[in-house]
Design an enzyme around this catalytic site. Structure first.
Site, short mmCIF file in Angstrom:
data_model
loop_
_atom_site.label_atom_id
_atom_site.label_comp_id
_atom_site.label_asym_id
_atom_site.label_seq_id
_atom_site.Cartn_x
_atom_site.Cartn_y
_atom_site.Cartn_z
N HIS A 109 0.84 -1.21 0.00
CA HIS A 109 0.00 0.00 0.00
C HIS A 109 0.87 1.25 0.00
O HIS A 109 1.93 1.28 0.61
CB HIS A 109 -1.00 0.00 1.17
CG HIS A 109 -0.40 0.03 2.54
ND1 HIS A 109 -0.18 1.20 3.23
CD2 HIS A 109 0.00 -0.96 3.36
CE1 HIS A 109 0.32 0.93 4.41
NE2 HIS A 109 0.46 -0.38 4.52
N ASP A 151 -0.50 4.35 0.73
CA ASP A 151 -0.99 5.39 1.65
C ASP A 151 -0.29 5.21 3.00
O ASP A 151 0.29 4.15 3.28
CB ASP A 151 -2.51 5.30 1.83
CG ASP A 151 -2.99 3.98 2.43
OD1 ASP A 151 -2.41 2.92 2.07
OD2 ASP A 151 -3.91 3.98 3.26
N ASP A 208 6.18 1.42 6.76
CA ASP A 208 4.77 1.04 6.53
C ASP A 208 4.13 1.97 5.54
O ASP A 208 3.52 2.95 5.90
CB ASP A 208 4.04 1.07 7.89
CG ASP A 208 2.62 0.55 7.80
OD1 ASP A 208 2.24 -0.01 6.76
OD2 ASP A 208 1.87 0.72 8.77
N GLU A 225 -5.29 1.40 2.28
CA GLU A 225 -5.15 0.31 3.24
C GLU A 225 -5.32 0.81 4.66
O GLU A 225 -5.96 0.16 5.49
CB GLU A 225 -3.78 -0.35 3.06
CG GLU A 225 -3.67 -1.70 3.75
CD GLU A 225 -3.18 -1.62 5.19
OE1 GLU A 225 -3.23 -2.63 5.90
OE2 GLU A 225 -2.75 -0.54 5.62
N GLU A 226 -4.75 1.96 4.95
CA GLU A 226 -4.80 2.47 6.33
C GLU A 226 -6.21 2.93 6.71
O GLU A 226 -6.46 3.29 7.85
CB GLU A 226 -3.81 3.63 6.52
CG GLU A 226 -2.34 3.28 6.27
CD GLU A 226 -1.74 2.39 7.35
OE1 GLU A 226 -2.47 1.93 8.24
OE2 GLU A 226 -0.51 2.15 7.28
N ASP A 281 4.39 -6.17 4.40
CA ASP A 281 3.71 -5.07 5.08
C ASP A 281 3.53 -5.37 6.56
O ASP A 281 2.54 -4.98 7.17
CB ASP A 281 2.35 -4.82 4.40
CG ASP A 281 1.61 -3.64 4.98
OD1 ASP A 281 2.27 -2.75 5.53
OD2 ASP A 281 0.37 -3.60 4.89
N HIS A 322 -22.68 26.45 27.31
CA HIS A 322 -21.88 26.97 28.44
C HIS A 322 -22.18 26.10 29.66
O HIS A 322 -23.35 25.96 30.05
CB HIS A 322 -22.27 28.43 28.69
CG HIS A 322 -21.35 29.15 29.62
ND1 HIS A 322 -21.16 28.75 30.92
CD2 HIS A 322 -20.56 30.23 29.43
CE1 HIS A 322 -20.29 29.56 31.50
NE2 HIS A 322 -19.90 30.47 30.61
N THR A 376 -14.63 25.58 29.17
CA THR A 376 -15.76 25.09 29.98
C THR A 376 -16.98 24.80 29.13
O THR A 376 -18.10 25.12 29.50
CB THR A 376 -16.11 26.14 31.06
OG1 THR A 376 -16.34 27.40 30.40
CG2 THR A 376 -15.01 26.28 32.09
N SER A 436 -3.56 -5.81 10.98
CA SER A 436 -4.49 -6.27 9.95
C SER A 436 -4.10 -5.74 8.57
O SER A 436 -3.68 -4.59 8.45
CB SER A 436 -5.90 -5.76 10.28
OG SER A 436 -6.20 -5.99 11.64
#
Ligand code: BES
Ligand code: ZN
Length: 474
Positions: free
Chosen positions: A99, A101, A133, A167-168, A196, A229, A331, A418
């Site tokens: 791959h 990407d 990779d 692939e990623e 890979d 808020h 906040t 994977s």
């Protein structure tokens, strides 16, 4: 020991700076598939590979996969680069997948250097996003072919290339393409090879015969139409993030146990024969904690660490979109948040069964929270696990090639990561798949300061040549 490929090995050493500069060129293209704004860069990377294959005399095709919807926008999917080199009926045919990407990367994530500028460190590390990779390995195949041509060496096999750019991000659209091309571009494949993944440690190469799958989920919790808020509405309205965190805390416990009932029922039972394999693998927890600089392993024994990574499922929490995460204090009450998690799957887990278990459980747990916010749970992408036989001739060729280059017997491993398309290759092409990694365990794929050691890059290119040669002898 004499080796017919000695010329190739010498060529790789003599031309190492050229090869590293080529890696620099591809690392400089920020082909991040997960960021819609970088899609044109992913496509540029695909074109770079196509042009390079053409220059090497391969026949090529850019297979378009259509579009993708991201955040209400339609963007093109990157093309799959298909290539074919040689069609001699007397030679074996190997399909090579990789791959182009990469994962997102910003210097502000904690990189010591610019992620898309390759740095050649004095200790031999080639640092840059995608170095290991999977740009180093993908480029390695092309450099190996080029070296054969420059040296006038016969390429002893026919080669087919299949390089994808998603692939990623779950390999959108690729399954259908492989099935379609099984009788087209990929016809006649005898063996498939993927580089890979990584070695189990830093010294001993390995061959990988199993991968976990990955099901990725979003839990979207919505409340008011705009952020509020907390001084005015805190304690007054049901807050989306409160409900989301409550549900996310019920997915997995601190020791990694998945809390969704039924998930472990699908996991293939561990036989005494399989159990004995883990003790035989050369692996030390202390090496792992040293690389991590973190004494935080869940399990004490090496075998349990390996089993958790290779043959049991896991659930990881990845993030909350819409949550305030910048430095300082704000906040606000976010009006909508999306919790993200994924489950690594193993034999014999079934994707649809798992999806039902997960979605029903999250919806039930959400009801128990008693929030007036609304929830939607969805599986964003799923890639299947893969498990193969390490006794296939493809693995014998890989093991012999490793012996030739490194003078050592490889480890045989399964991996926790994977590569969603692997099982589809095996089924559609009816050919064995070998995972032949180039990088080491401490390369830091997906992390800051990702690197590939020069040693692994150069020897990986030699290894690919030795592997072609071993396949030609089968
Ligand atoms: N190269 C990895 C796959 C990998 C990693 C295999 C570690 C073995 C060990 C690949 O590029 C990757 O990261 N894949 C994704 C796929 C996911 C998006 C379905 C992964 O594993 O997270
Ligand atoms: Zn990869």
């Amino acid at each position: 020991m004499s080796d017919s490929l000695e010329k190739l090995y010498k060529y790789v050493e003599d031309n190492k700076q050229y090869m590293i500069d080529q890696l620099r060129e591809v690392v400089a293209i920020p082909s991040v598939s997960a960021e819609s704004g970088k899609r044109s860069e992913v496509i540029r990377m695909g074109h770079w590979l196509r042009d390079r294959l053409e220059k090497l005399g391969a026949k090529t095709k850019l297979a378009e996969l259509g579009n993708q919807e991201v955040d209400g926008k339609t963007i093109p999917l990157p093309p799959v680069v298909l290539g074919q080199y040689g069609s001699d009926p007397n030679k074996k045919t190997i399909t090579i997948y990789g791959h182009y990407d990469v994962q997102p990367a910003y210097k502000s994530d904690g990189w010591d250097t610019e992620p898309f500028t390759l740095v050649q460190a004095e200790d031999g590390r080639l640092i840059g996003r995608g170095a290991t990779d999977d740009k180093g390995p993908v480029l390695g195949w092309l450099l190996c072919l080029e070296a054969h041509q420059k040296l006038g060496l016969d390429v002893p096999v026919n080669l087919k290339f299949c390089f994808e750019g998603m692939e990623e991000s779950g390999s959108d659209g690729l399954d259908d393409l492989i099935v379609r091309e099984a009788d087209g571009w990929l016809k006649g494949t005898d063996f498939t090879c993927i580089s890979d993944d990584n070695w189990l440690g830093t010294e001993r190469p390995c061959l990988t015969y199993g991968l976990r799958g990955n099901n990725y989920y979003h839990i979207e919790v919505s409340g008011p139409s705009a952020d509020l808020h907390s001084g005015v509405f805190g304690g007054v309205v049901h807050e989306p993030m409160t409900a989301l965190i409550s549900v996310m805390s019920k997915l997995v416990d601190t020791n990694g146990k998945i809390l969704i009932p039924g998930v472990y029922d699908q996991v293939e039972a561990l036989t005494p024969e399989e159990d004995s394999l883990y003790n035989a693998i050369a692996f030390k927890n202390s090496d792992m904690t040293k690389d991590l600089q973190f004494d935080g392993l869940i399990h004490d024994s090496e075998a349990d660490v390996l089993k958790s990574r290779m043959r049991y499922p896991s659930l990881s929490l990845h993030g909350i979109e819409g949550a305030f995460y910048s430095p300082g204090c704000k906040t606000v009450i976010p009006s909508k948040v999306i919790g993200k998690f994924s489950i690594r799957t193993v034999p014999d887990m079934d994707i649809d069964t798992l999806n039902k278990l997960v979605i029903d459980y999250v919806e039930d747990e959400f009801k128990k929270v008693g929030s007036k916010c609304s929830v939607t749970v969805s599986c964003i992408h799923s890639g299947r696990w893969w498990y193969s036989s390490p006794n296939n001739p493809n693995f014998v060729a890989g093991a012999n090639a490793i012996k030739r280059i490194f003078n050592i017997q490889p480890d045989f491993t399964r991996e926790g990561g994977s590569i969603p398309i692997t099982l589809t290759f095996e089924e559609a092409l009816k050919a064995n798949v070998l995972l032949l990694p180039m990088g080491a365990s401490n390369d830091g794929a997906h992390s800051t300061n990702e690197k590939l050691d020069q040693f692994n890059f150069l020897n990986g290119i030699k290894l690919f040549g030795a592997y072609w040669d071993e396949i030609s002898k089968l």
